[in-house]
Design a protein around this motif. Sequence first.
Motif, PDB file in Angstrom:
ATOM      1  N   GLY A   1       3.102   7.281   1.845  1.00  0.00           N
ATOM      2  CA  GLY A   1       3.598   8.423   2.631  1.00  0.00           C
ATOM      3  C   GLY A   1       3.456   9.698   1.827  1.00  0.00           C
ATOM      4  N   GLY A   2       2.479   9.729   0.913  1.00  0.00           N
ATOM      5  CA  GLY A   2       2.282  10.907   0.053  1.00  0.00           C
ATOM      6  C   GLY A   2       1.512  12.021   0.768  1.00  0.00           C
TER       7      GLY A   2
ATOM      8  N   GLN B   1       2.718  17.675  -2.637  1.00  0.00           N
ATOM      9  CA  GLN B   1       3.772  16.651  -2.748  1.00  0.00           C
ATOM     10  C   GLN B   1       4.933  17.151  -3.604  1.00  0.00           C
ATOM     11  OE1 GLN B   1       2.518  12.740  -2.687  1.00  0.00           O
ATOM     12  NE2 GLN B   1       4.436  11.841  -3.388  1.00  0.00           N
TER      13      GLN B   1
ATOM     14  N   PRO C   1       8.943   8.306   2.299  1.00  0.00           N
ATOM     15  CA  PRO C   1       9.029   6.862   2.022  1.00  0.00           C
ATOM     16  C   PRO C   1       9.032   6.014   3.289  1.00  0.00           C
ATOM     17  CG  PRO C   1      11.020   8.040   1.275  1.00  0.00           C
ATOM     18  CD  PRO C   1      10.030   9.074   1.674  1.00  0.00           C
TER      19      PRO C   1
ATOM     20  N   CYS D   1       5.655   4.749   4.080  1.00  0.00           N
ATOM     21  CA  CYS D   1       4.919   4.314   2.883  1.00  0.00           C
ATOM     22  C   CYS D   1       4.988   2.797   2.693  1.00  0.00           C
ATOM     23  CB  CYS D   1       5.529   5.025   1.675  1.00  0.00           C
ATOM     24  SG  CYS D   1       4.750   4.522   0.138  1.00  0.00           S
TER      25      CYS D   1
ATOM     26  N   TYR E   1       6.552   1.897  -0.719  1.00  0.00           N
ATOM     27  CA  TYR E   1       8.019   1.904  -0.650  1.00  0.00           C
ATOM     28  C   TYR E   1       8.521   0.612   0.004  1.00  0.00           C
ATOM     29  CZ  TYR E   1      12.808   3.353  -0.123  1.00  0.00           C
ATOM     30  OH  TYR E   1      14.183   3.388  -0.206  1.00  0.00           O
TER      31      TYR E   1
ATOM     32  N   ILE F   1      14.141   5.863  -6.448  1.00  0.00           N
ATOM     33  CA  ILE F   1      12.757   6.046  -5.970  1.00  0.00           C
ATOM     34  C   ILE F   1      12.777   6.888  -4.684  1.00  0.00           C
ATOM     35  CG2 ILE F   1      10.766   4.830  -4.953  1.00  0.00           C
ATOM     36  CD1 ILE F   1      11.446   2.520  -6.956  1.00  0.00           C
TER      37      ILE F   1
ATOM     38  N   CYS G   1      11.024  10.477  -4.538  1.00  0.00           N
ATOM     39  CA  CYS G   1       9.908  10.649  -3.604  1.00  0.00           C
ATOM     40  C   CYS G   1      10.185  11.840  -2.693  1.00  0.00           C
ATOM     41  CB  CYS G   1       9.733   9.370  -2.777  1.00  0.00           C
ATOM     42  SG  CYS G   1       8.563   9.570  -1.424  1.00  0.00           S
TER      43      CYS G   1
ATOM     44  N   MET H   1       8.510  12.632  -8.011  1.00  0.00           N
ATOM     45  CA  MET H   1       7.586  11.551  -8.409  1.00  0.00           C
ATOM     46  C   MET H   1       6.355  11.588  -7.497  1.00  0.00           C
ATOM     47  SD  MET H   1       8.318   7.553  -9.084  1.00  0.00           S
ATOM     48  CE  MET H   1       9.055   7.194  -7.521  1.00  0.00           C
TER      49      MET H   1
ATOM     50  N   CYS I   1       2.660   9.667  -6.134  1.00  0.00           N
ATOM     51  CA  CYS I   1       2.369   8.289  -5.700  1.00  0.00           C
ATOM     52  C   CYS I   1       1.743   7.423  -6.791  1.00  0.00           C
ATOM     53  CB  CYS I   1       1.475   8.313  -4.470  1.00  0.00           C
ATOM     54  SG  CYS I   1       2.300   9.068  -3.058  1.00  0.00           S
TER      55      CYS I   1
ATOM     56  N   CYS J   1       4.434   6.097  -8.903  1.00  0.00           N
ATOM     57  CA  CYS J   1       5.271   5.192  -8.111  1.00  0.00           C
ATOM     58  C   CYS J   1       4.579   3.829  -7.945  1.00  0.00           C
ATOM     59  CB  CYS J   1       5.526   5.837  -6.756  1.00  0.00           C
ATOM     60  SG  CYS J   1       6.734   5.001  -5.760  1.00  0.00           S
TER      61      CYS J   1
HETATM   62  S1  SF4 Z   1       6.084   8.550  -4.157  1.00  0.00           S
HETATM   63 FE1  SF4 Z   1       6.191   6.336  -3.847  1.00  0.00          FE
HETATM   64  S2  SF4 Z   1       7.532   6.046  -2.104  1.00  0.00           S
HETATM   65 FE2  SF4 Z   1       6.893   8.181  -2.096  1.00  0.00          FE
HETATM   66  S3  SF4 Z   1       5.120   8.241  -0.741  1.00  0.00           S
HETATM   67 FE3  SF4 Z   1       4.351   8.016  -2.850  1.00  0.00          FE
HETATM   68  S4  SF4 Z   1       4.120   5.808  -3.164  1.00  0.00           S
HETATM   69 FE4  SF4 Z   1       5.411   6.123  -1.374  1.00  0.00          FE
END
Ligand code: SF4
Length: 372
Positions: free
Chosen positions: A286-287, A294, A301, A304, A307, A323, A327, A332, A334, A337
């Motif tokens: 879901g980035g 971002q 999330p 995602c 997630y 997390i 997010c 953070m 992706c 993560c």
């Molecule tokens: S930071 Fe992690 S939880 Fe958020 S969209 Fe990116 S991969 Fe998914």
Amino acid sequence: MAEEPRIDPWGTVEVKDYKRLMEVFGIKPINTILPLLEKAGMKPSAYMRRGIIFGHRDMDRVLEAKIRGEPVAVLTGFMPSGRFHFGHKLTVDQLIYYQNSGFKIFVALADAEAVIVRRIPRREAIRIAVEEYVANMIALGLDPDKTEFYFQTNRGAPYYRLLQLFAGKVTAAEMEAIYGDLTPAKVMAALTQAADILHVELEEYGGYKHVVVPVGADQDPHLRLTRDLADRMGGIISLERPASTYHKMQRGLDGVKMSSSRPDSTIFLTDPLNEAKRKLMKALTGGRATAEEQRRLGGVPESCTVYDMHMYHLMGDEELAKIYRDCRSGAMLCGECKLLAWSKMKDLLERHQQRLEEAREVAWSIVDAPRF
Ligand code: SF4
């Protein structure tokens, strides 16, 4: 009046509108059982706390029976049609949760269904059932001494007698109202599933007990048919309606239904580590389109699939909450993560794969595999 939503338990379309499913079919929110769970000496599982298990029918009745000291059991079934993946783990984790709380566990190996609905050759269905499903369940921690695994085609005369009685208790029109278009194979498979769920109440299989069936929302038609059949057996044999709990199926890594037939949509618990990592690193997130965006807007999330992996299988409550916050706030990205998810998944897969070889030997020694 709006039409009832039609769900095809053999289809590829996911149930998305859980609220409507609950309203139309009388499924109660899972939080209505929390006080009884506590009285029964059980804590809500992570899947319940996270809303992944979202609803139930008559689970309160099963817990009341447990509190009274009556026998309680869980039944589930797996169609041996492909490799064991993280979507299957969701159900096995629930079995382990109930097993640790004193429930007897029954696992149907649905070889009849694999052969007649999916056209899997019989020998292959038997091999997959033992080496993929039973072995992976044992390696995940299901205690084989407290679990009754059985093949549908090998379950014995009382089971088949029940199936035949069911065939006389339902009309084609009623089955079409529940399932939509049907073939003879699907009629047979649906009645066999009803026999799976209800036969464990027969004397020959341990006698009267309260049974709960944990299912994905798309399997509800089987539960509705089975409950009706239990009601219609009065005068012949006394059967209790089964209870059920409902979970949200984990999305595939490509954002649509997870399936063994699309290997990149899931991670198999037997995938080599480099293969598992490759799939995870290219999973749909879901980035945002750029790192700058971002950091400014945060990720989503809820959309995602990484997630989802964190939430279903990898993280404790506090880590998961962090997390989510990081997010949403954009703290953070992706890539970081995904590496966090991989560090947990790598440990999980390494441990699991080490246990698997021994589990395969145990699996062949405890199942009564059909000879043809
Ligand atoms: S930071 Fe992690 S939880 Fe958020 S969209 Fe990116 S991969 Fe998914």
